[in-house]
Design a protein around this motif. Structure first.
Motif, PDB file in Angstrom:
ATOM      1  N   VAL A   1      53.327  -0.766 -13.844  1.00  0.00           N
ATOM      2  CA  VAL A   1      54.042  -0.214 -12.689  1.00  0.00           C
ATOM      3  C   VAL A   1      54.545   1.189 -12.968  1.00  0.00           C
ATOM      4  CG1 VAL A   1      56.303  -1.153 -13.414  1.00  0.00           C
ATOM      5  CG2 VAL A   1      55.934  -0.573 -11.027  1.00  0.00           C
ATOM      6  N   GLY A   2      54.671   1.970 -11.913  1.00  0.00           N
ATOM      7  CA  GLY A   2      55.374   3.246 -12.007  1.00  0.00           C
ATOM      8  C   GLY A   2      54.519   4.451 -11.747  1.00  0.00           C
ATOM      9  N   GLU A   3      53.233   4.308 -12.006  1.00  0.00           N
ATOM     10  CA  GLU A   3      52.297   5.418 -11.851  1.00  0.00           C
ATOM     11  C   GLU A   3      50.915   4.800 -11.703  1.00  0.00           C
ATOM     12  OE1 GLU A   3      52.360   8.952 -14.731  1.00  0.00           O
ATOM     13  OE2 GLU A   3      53.225   7.207 -15.710  1.00  0.00           O
ATOM     14  N   PRO A   4      49.960   5.607 -11.239  1.00  0.00           N
ATOM     15  CA  PRO A   4      48.598   5.091 -11.296  1.00  0.00           C
ATOM     16  C   PRO A   4      48.242   4.858 -12.760  1.00  0.00           C
ATOM     17  CG  PRO A   4      48.709   7.111  -9.982  1.00  0.00           C
ATOM     18  CD  PRO A   4      50.035   6.953 -10.655  1.00  0.00           C
ATOM     19  N   ILE A   5      47.584   3.744 -13.051  1.00  0.00           N
ATOM     20  CA  ILE A   5      47.133   3.512 -14.424  1.00  0.00           C
ATOM     21  C   ILE A   5      45.679   3.962 -14.498  1.00  0.00           C
ATOM     22  CG2 ILE A   5      46.786   1.023 -13.890  1.00  0.00           C
ATOM     23  CD1 ILE A   5      47.163   0.497 -16.910  1.00  0.00           C
TER      24      ILE A   5
ATOM     25  N   VAL B   1      47.867  -7.019 -13.724  1.00  0.00           N
ATOM     26  CA  VAL B   1      48.272  -6.744 -12.352  1.00  0.00           C
ATOM     27  C   VAL B   1      48.857  -5.337 -12.291  1.00  0.00           C
ATOM     28  CG1 VAL B   1      48.524  -9.101 -11.523  1.00  0.00           C
ATOM     29  CG2 VAL B   1      50.427  -8.060 -12.756  1.00  0.00           C
ATOM     30  N   ASP B   2      48.169  -4.475 -11.543  1.00  0.00           N
ATOM     31  CA  ASP B   2      48.632  -3.103 -11.336  1.00  0.00           C
ATOM     32  C   ASP B   2      49.437  -3.125 -10.047  1.00  0.00           C
ATOM     33  OD1 ASP B   2      48.971  -0.430 -10.782  1.00  0.00           O
ATOM     34  OD2 ASP B   2      46.830   0.030 -10.636  1.00  0.00           O
ATOM     35  N   THR B   3      50.754  -3.023 -10.164  1.00  0.00           N
ATOM     36  CA  THR B   3      51.639  -3.289  -9.030  1.00  0.00           C
ATOM     37  C   THR B   3      52.170  -1.995  -8.436  1.00  0.00           C
ATOM     38  OG1 THR B   3      53.591  -3.416 -10.456  1.00  0.00           O
ATOM     39  CG2 THR B   3      52.361  -5.453 -10.115  1.00  0.00           C
ATOM     40  N   TRP B   4      51.863  -1.758  -7.169  1.00  0.00           N
ATOM     41  CA  TRP B   4      52.391  -0.563  -6.499  1.00  0.00           C
ATOM     42  C   TRP B   4      53.618  -0.936  -5.667  1.00  0.00           C
ATOM     43  CZ3 TRP B   4      53.691   0.677  -1.540  1.00  0.00           C
ATOM     44  CH2 TRP B   4      54.106   2.011  -1.344  1.00  0.00           C
ATOM     45  N   TRP B   5      54.674  -0.193  -5.865  1.00  0.00           N
ATOM     46  CA  TRP B   5      55.862  -0.331  -5.020  1.00  0.00           C
ATOM     47  C   TRP B   5      56.803   0.812  -5.335  1.00  0.00           C
ATOM     48  CZ3 TRP B   5      60.693  -2.521  -7.137  1.00  0.00           C
ATOM     49  CH2 TRP B   5      60.628  -2.827  -8.499  1.00  0.00           C
ATOM     50  N   GLN B   6      57.970   0.820  -4.731  1.00  0.00           N
ATOM     51  CA  GLN B   6      58.924   1.923  -4.883  1.00  0.00           C
ATOM     52  C   GLN B   6      60.353   1.387  -4.869  1.00  0.00           C
ATOM     53  OE1 GLN B   6      57.808   3.864  -1.081  1.00  0.00           O
ATOM     54  NE2 GLN B   6      57.069   5.541  -2.352  1.00  0.00           N
ATOM     55  N   THR B   7      61.297   2.224  -5.314  1.00  0.00           N
ATOM     56  CA  THR B   7      62.708   1.884  -5.177  1.00  0.00           C
ATOM     57  C   THR B   7      62.980   1.461  -3.729  1.00  0.00           C
ATOM     58  OG1 THR B   7      63.232   3.567  -6.832  1.00  0.00           O
ATOM     59  CG2 THR B   7      65.060   2.766  -5.472  1.00  0.00           C
ATOM     60  N   GLU B   8      62.382   2.184  -2.817  1.00  0.00           N
ATOM     61  CA  GLU B   8      62.616   1.945  -1.393  1.00  0.00           C
ATOM     62  C   GLU B   8      62.028   0.621  -0.917  1.00  0.00           C
ATOM     63  OE1 GLU B   8      61.497   4.670  -2.801  1.00  0.00           O
ATOM     64  OE2 GLU B   8      62.417   6.463  -1.922  1.00  0.00           O
TER      65      GLU B   8
ATOM     66  N   GLY C   1      54.884   8.603   0.896  1.00  0.00           N
ATOM     67  CA  GLY C   1      54.773   9.838   0.112  1.00  0.00           C
ATOM     68  C   GLY C   1      53.597   9.846  -0.841  1.00  0.00           C
ATOM     69  N   ASP C   2      52.858   8.741  -0.912  1.00  0.00           N
ATOM     70  CA  ASP C   2      51.734   8.659  -1.837  1.00  0.00           C
ATOM     71  C   ASP C   2      50.402   8.832  -1.114  1.00  0.00           C
ATOM     72  OD1 ASP C   2      53.444   8.152  -3.902  1.00  0.00           O
ATOM     73  OD2 ASP C   2      52.960   6.030  -4.105  1.00  0.00           O
ATOM     74  N   GLY C   3      49.461   9.448  -1.807  1.00  0.00           N
ATOM     75  CA  GLY C   3      48.091   9.500  -1.323  1.00  0.00           C
ATOM     76  C   GLY C   3      47.339   8.285  -1.854  1.00  0.00           C
TER      77      GLY C   3
ATOM     78  N   GLY D   1      48.453   9.331  -6.374  1.00  0.00           N
ATOM     79  CA  GLY D   1      49.565  10.227  -6.714  1.00  0.00           C
ATOM     80  C   GLY D   1      50.314  10.689  -5.476  1.00  0.00           C
ATOM     81  N   ARG D   2      51.392  11.427  -5.696  1.00  0.00           N
ATOM     82  CA  ARG D   2      52.207  11.916  -4.596  1.00  0.00           C
ATOM     83  C   ARG D   2      51.413  12.958  -3.800  1.00  0.00           C
ATOM     84  NH1 ARG D   2      56.233   8.782  -3.723  1.00  0.00           N
ATOM     85  NH2 ARG D   2      57.398  10.500  -2.759  1.00  0.00           N
ATOM     86  N   VAL D   3      51.511  12.909  -2.483  1.00  0.00           N
ATOM     87  CA  VAL D   3      50.740  13.889  -1.701  1.00  0.00           C
ATOM     88  C   VAL D   3      51.201  15.317  -1.982  1.00  0.00           C
ATOM     89  CG1 VAL D   3      49.952  12.380   0.151  1.00  0.00           C
ATOM     90  CG2 VAL D   3      52.170  13.498   0.352  1.00  0.00           C
TER      91      VAL D   3
ATOM     92  N   GLY E   1      59.676   8.185 -16.942  1.00  0.00           N
ATOM     93  CA  GLY E   1      58.314   8.298 -17.440  1.00  0.00           C
ATOM     94  C   GLY E   1      57.318   8.951 -16.501  1.00  0.00           C
ATOM     95  N   LYS E   2      57.790   9.488 -15.373  1.00  0.00           N
ATOM     96  CA  LYS E   2      56.844  10.129 -14.465  1.00  0.00           C
ATOM     97  C   LYS E   2      56.662  11.611 -14.852  1.00  0.00           C
ATOM     98  CE  LYS E   2      58.255   7.392 -10.437  1.00  0.00           C
ATOM     99  NZ  LYS E   2      57.730   6.126 -10.840  1.00  0.00           N
ATOM    100  N   ILE E   3      55.426  12.058 -14.810  1.00  0.00           N
ATOM    101  CA  ILE E   3      55.140  13.447 -15.183  1.00  0.00           C
ATOM    102  C   ILE E   3      55.703  14.402 -14.139  1.00  0.00           C
ATOM    103  CG2 ILE E   3      53.279  15.119 -15.526  1.00  0.00           C
ATOM    104  CD1 ILE E   3      51.581  12.714 -16.532  1.00  0.00           C
TER     105      ILE E   3
HETATM  106  C1  WTA Z   1      54.502   5.568  -8.139  1.00  0.00           C
HETATM  107  C2  WTA Z   1      58.885   2.270  -9.203  1.00  0.00           C
HETATM  108  C3  WTA Z   1      50.363   4.138  -8.617  1.00  0.00           C
HETATM  109  C4  WTA Z   1      54.260   5.952  -6.692  1.00  0.00           C
HETATM  110  C5  WTA Z   1      58.599   0.795  -8.883  1.00  0.00           C
HETATM  111  C6  WTA Z   1      55.536   5.490  -6.012  1.00  0.00           C
HETATM  112  C7  WTA Z   1      52.644   3.953  -8.570  1.00  0.00           C
HETATM  113  C8  WTA Z   1      56.571   5.800  -7.054  1.00  0.00           C
HETATM  114  C9  WTA Z   1      52.548   2.582  -8.933  1.00  0.00           C
HETATM  115  C10 WTA Z   1      57.821   4.956  -6.922  1.00  0.00           C
HETATM  116  C11 WTA Z   1      51.239   2.043  -9.162  1.00  0.00           C
HETATM  117  C12 WTA Z   1      54.644   3.108  -8.669  1.00  0.00           C
HETATM  118  N1  WTA Z   1      50.178   2.866  -8.982  1.00  0.00           N
HETATM  119  N2  WTA Z   1      51.554   4.713  -8.414  1.00  0.00           N
HETATM  120  N3  WTA Z   1      51.041   0.786  -9.549  1.00  0.00           N
HETATM  121  N4  WTA Z   1      53.810   2.098  -8.996  1.00  0.00           N
HETATM  122  N5  WTA Z   1      53.953   4.244  -8.435  1.00  0.00           N
HETATM  123  O1  WTA Z   1      60.821   4.528  -6.924  1.00  0.00           O
HETATM  124  O2  WTA Z   1      54.112   7.352  -6.605  1.00  0.00           O
HETATM  125  O3  WTA Z   1      60.614   4.704  -9.452  1.00  0.00           O
HETATM  126  O4  WTA Z   1      55.782   6.175  -4.801  1.00  0.00           O
HETATM  127  O5  WTA Z   1      59.613   2.813  -8.172  1.00  0.00           O
HETATM  128  O6  WTA Z   1      55.913   5.526  -8.303  1.00  0.00           O
HETATM  129  O7  WTA Z   1      58.667   5.127  -8.030  1.00  0.00           O
HETATM  130  P1  WTA Z   1      60.022   4.324  -8.158  1.00  0.00           P
END
Ligand code: WTA
Length: 660
Positions: free
Chosen positions: A394-398, A418-425, A509-511, A524-526, A619-621
């Motif tokens: 989690v956190g970035e594209p792997i 499991v590559d999990t996409w989500w956000q704080t929101e 906010g993501d592409g 990644g972020r647009v 850990g985000k660039i």
């Molecule tokens: C990115 C973390 C690609 C994305 C849970 C998102 C990801 C932002 C992924 C949210 C993933 C998180 N693949 N990108 N599996 N998971 N991101 O709020 O850009 O710290 O909008 O939440 O991290 O970061 P946040």
């Protein structure tokens, strides 16, 4: 798409590897393929069924009220206590002796905490907070490292209906102050000091500096952690400051949990915005807990009483909230919580812990996986990791290569990832494979979970076709969605709901793109998308192409203005431990490698070898800073960098650079 306009985002990289789940895993999996159709047939009924996994004191009368969009209400009229759901009910069901937390301190001390003990600890802490005058609706700021008291403090707040606002332990006094002021926190909970890479560093002293003259704060509660290891006295203000053990230990272990409305606020968590002021993301109770628990069950295939689960996040981030505290504890997990850094005292620390506790589910971040790659596969090879049966990211594209490395070297070549996409929101996982169902593809988050709806759309909000790229939107409300930005409804609407306001889409906010099977790939972020000769190229794809070369451990790519092409691609790479120095020839080979992997249009104009990359503390660039370097500008604000010397290291290395 029928329009002639150029796509919102080009689709360049292709991936053909695919890994079906092992038959035994699929046969025993919590979530099965029919969950998708069940949820599609009746979304609200599906979510109601998930909510029923919790204990409700009063049942809801309506699953979703979306009449005042974008302000959602889930499980309207229902009442529950979140902490009761995470702790007491497991004890009442006869699992009081099950370990909830195997805690490992950085210096090597350990504590095993059962659910029965956790119930006592949380009840005492709740009584302690009440004795300080904290009541439902009050805000409590928590700045603590990864110690059990951090989790106990969060649950104690939830138990009495106070909102916690956790502030990452490494944040500066000014960051803490900004967050305390914005939420008008009444109490701040911190520690005397924290261990960092073998040394005791002060915490309370920073908190004191931060709170100088802070009008809202009545009490500071201090957990004793470093004790005599800390040099100098802990600064103390009599009347305002109180030791955690003096406050909590004396309290009775009985506390009757009160049931709160499903929409009662649970917490605020600040996330940085584009302007300087952080956004206080607000989450509430019933919907949030429902989705945190559902996803932890479905995505991690968690089996209570059998699995040993470890999420390596910090409670300062949303991942720590949803996948250390609320989701796992609601599901009666036994989990590892580790206080320290992954290379203290040695680079095999995580593998040693996995071996010792027989961890079966391990959830971490790509940035850490790439760091492990850089350190070398011989380190995990020294440990018995055979207990691991599922890995998560989690956190970035792997990048596909990091995914493959993770599977081969940590997952024994067969653990599903499991590559999990989500956000704080979003509060909880939204897009992810289901480990017993999905044929996993390295690098793709693949499909919205059952019950979730997400789309990739173009500028006109039309869904792009297979092979097309664009903006990732969430077109239907979900239970754990943010309920607003603390104290700023207008900013909430402007930030998330204005880009596609006509359609009522949440724009993340993501592409993203669809591949030819219709699977979702995060790009990644647009804001980071590059425009090269009219092609909209994702930084993620070029980075993944670079990481697929055997010499590269990490890569960050930015677009720098270019007189001919609009933007030119500039790449910063970290080489793997065993890779030789990169001469001109090696750089040329890397450029050609990208051209071969994704096409000549994406060939970097310039590749610079660097010792480190600038990253935020999660850990985000920080590509913004690299763009400054690539465009020969003075480097901008570096205060949110985890390591503020990184930009100096990069600039220094570049004067002996490798521009061709
Ligand atoms: C990115 C973390 C690609 C994305 C849970 C998102 C990801 C932002 C992924 C949210 C993933 C998180 N693949 N990108 N599996 N998971 N991101 O709020 O850009 O710290 O909008 O939440 O991290 O970061 P946040």
């Amino acid at each position: 798409m029928t329009t002639e306009q150029s796509p919102a985002l080009d689709n360049l990289l292709t991936e053909s590897r695919s890994f079906p789940p092992q038959p035994e895993f699929a046969a025993a999996a919590n979530a099965t393929a029919d969950w998708y159709s069940e949820a599609d047939a009746d979304r609200e009924a599906f979510w109601a069924k998930q909510a029923e996994r919790l204990h409700w004191d009063t049942p809801w009368t309506q699953v979703l009220d979306w009449s005042n969009a974008p302000f959602a209400k889930w499980f309207v009229g229902g009442k529950l206590n979140v902490a009761y759901n995470c702790v007491d009910r497991h004890v009442e069901a006869g699992h009081g002796d099950q370990v909830a937390i195997h805690w490992v301190g950085e210096p090597g001390d350990t504590r095993d905490i059962t659910y029965a003990q956790l119930k006592d600890d949380v009840s005492k802490a709740a009584n302690g907070l009440l004795s300080l005058g904290v009541t439902a609706g009050d805000r409590v700021a928590i700045q603590l490292q990864m110690i059990p008291e951090a989790i106990v403090a969060m649950l104690a707040c939830a138990r009495i209906g106070a909102l916690h606002s956790v502030v990452f332990g490494g944040f500066s006094p000014s960051a803490l102050r900004q967050r305390v002021d914005d939420a008008d926190a009444k109490v701040v909970i911190t520690s005397d000091g924290q261990y960092r890479r073998g040394k005791a560093a002060p915490m309370k002293a920073n908190v004191d500096e931060a709170l100088e003259g802070a009008g809202s704060v009545e009490k500071i509660v201090v957990v004793r952690r470093t004790g005599d290891d800390l040099e100098g006295d802990v600064p103390w203000s009599d009347g305002r400051d109180v030791w955690w053990h003096e406050l909590v230990d004396a309290q009775p272990a009985d506390h009757e949990p009160e049931a709160f409305d499903s929409e009662h606020p649970l917490y605020i968590l600040y996330t940085s915005g584009t302007t300087g002021k952080p956004k206080g993301i607000l989450h509430t109770s019933g919907g949030y807990l429902t989705q945190a628990a559902y996803t932890h069950n479905a995505v991690f295939d968690h089996k209570p009483g059998q699995d040993v689960y470890w999420c390596t996040a910090d409670i300062g981030w949303v991942t720590g909230h949803s996948y250390i505290v609320y989701g796992p504890l609601a599901n009666r997990a036994t989990q590892v919580v580790y206080e320290g850094t992954p290379n203290t005292p040695h680079e095999g620390r995580h593998w040693e812990i996995i071996q010792k506790y027989k961890v079966s589910i391990y959830y971490t971040a790509p940035t850490l996986i790439r760091t492990f790659m850089k350190w070398g596969a011989d380190i995990p090879a020294k440990y018995d990791l055979s207990s691991l049966r599922l890995l998560g990211s989690v956190g970035e594209p792997i990048n596909p290569e990091a995914w493959m490395w993770f599977r081969e070297n940590i997952g024994g070549g067969n653990a599903p990832i499991v590559d999990t996409w989500w956000q704080t929101e979003t509060g909880a996982i939204m897009i992810s494979p289901l480990p017993g169902v999905t044929h996993a593809k390295p690098g793709s988050a693949q499909q919205p979970l059952p019950g979730i709806s997400a789309k990739v759309v173009d500028d006109t909000a039309a869904e792009v076709g297979r092979g097309g790229g664009g903006y990732l939107v969430l077109d239907k409300p979900w239970p754990s969605m943010l309920r607003g930005i603390w104290g700023d409804d207008q900013r909430f609407k402007d930030t998330y709901w204005s880009r596609f306001s006509e359609q009522g889409f949440y724009f993340a906010g993501d592409g993203a793109k669809y591949d030819n099977d219709g699977d979702v790939w995060l790009l990644g972020r647009v804001d980071d998308v590059m425009n090269v000769s009219g092609h909209r190229i994702s930084t993620t794809e070029v980075e993944s192409a670079l990481v697929s070369h055997h010499t590269v451990a990490e890569a960050a790519v930015v677009g720098a203005s270019d007189a001919t092409t609009g933007q030119g691609i500039v790449a910063f790479v970290i080489l793997r431990g065993d890779a030789a120095e990169a001469g001109d020839e090696a750089i040329q080979e890397l450029r050609n490698h990208v051209a071969k992997e994704i096409g000549p249009i994406a060939k970097p104009r310039q590749i610079m070898v660097v010792p480190e990359l600038p990253k935020t503390r999660s850990g985000k660039i920080m590509r913004r800073l690299l763009r400054d370097v690539a465009e020969n500008r003075e480097v901008g604000d570096v205060t949110t960098l985890a390591d503020s010397t990184v930009m100096d290291q990069i600039s220094k290395g570049l004067s002996s650079g490798s521009d061709d």
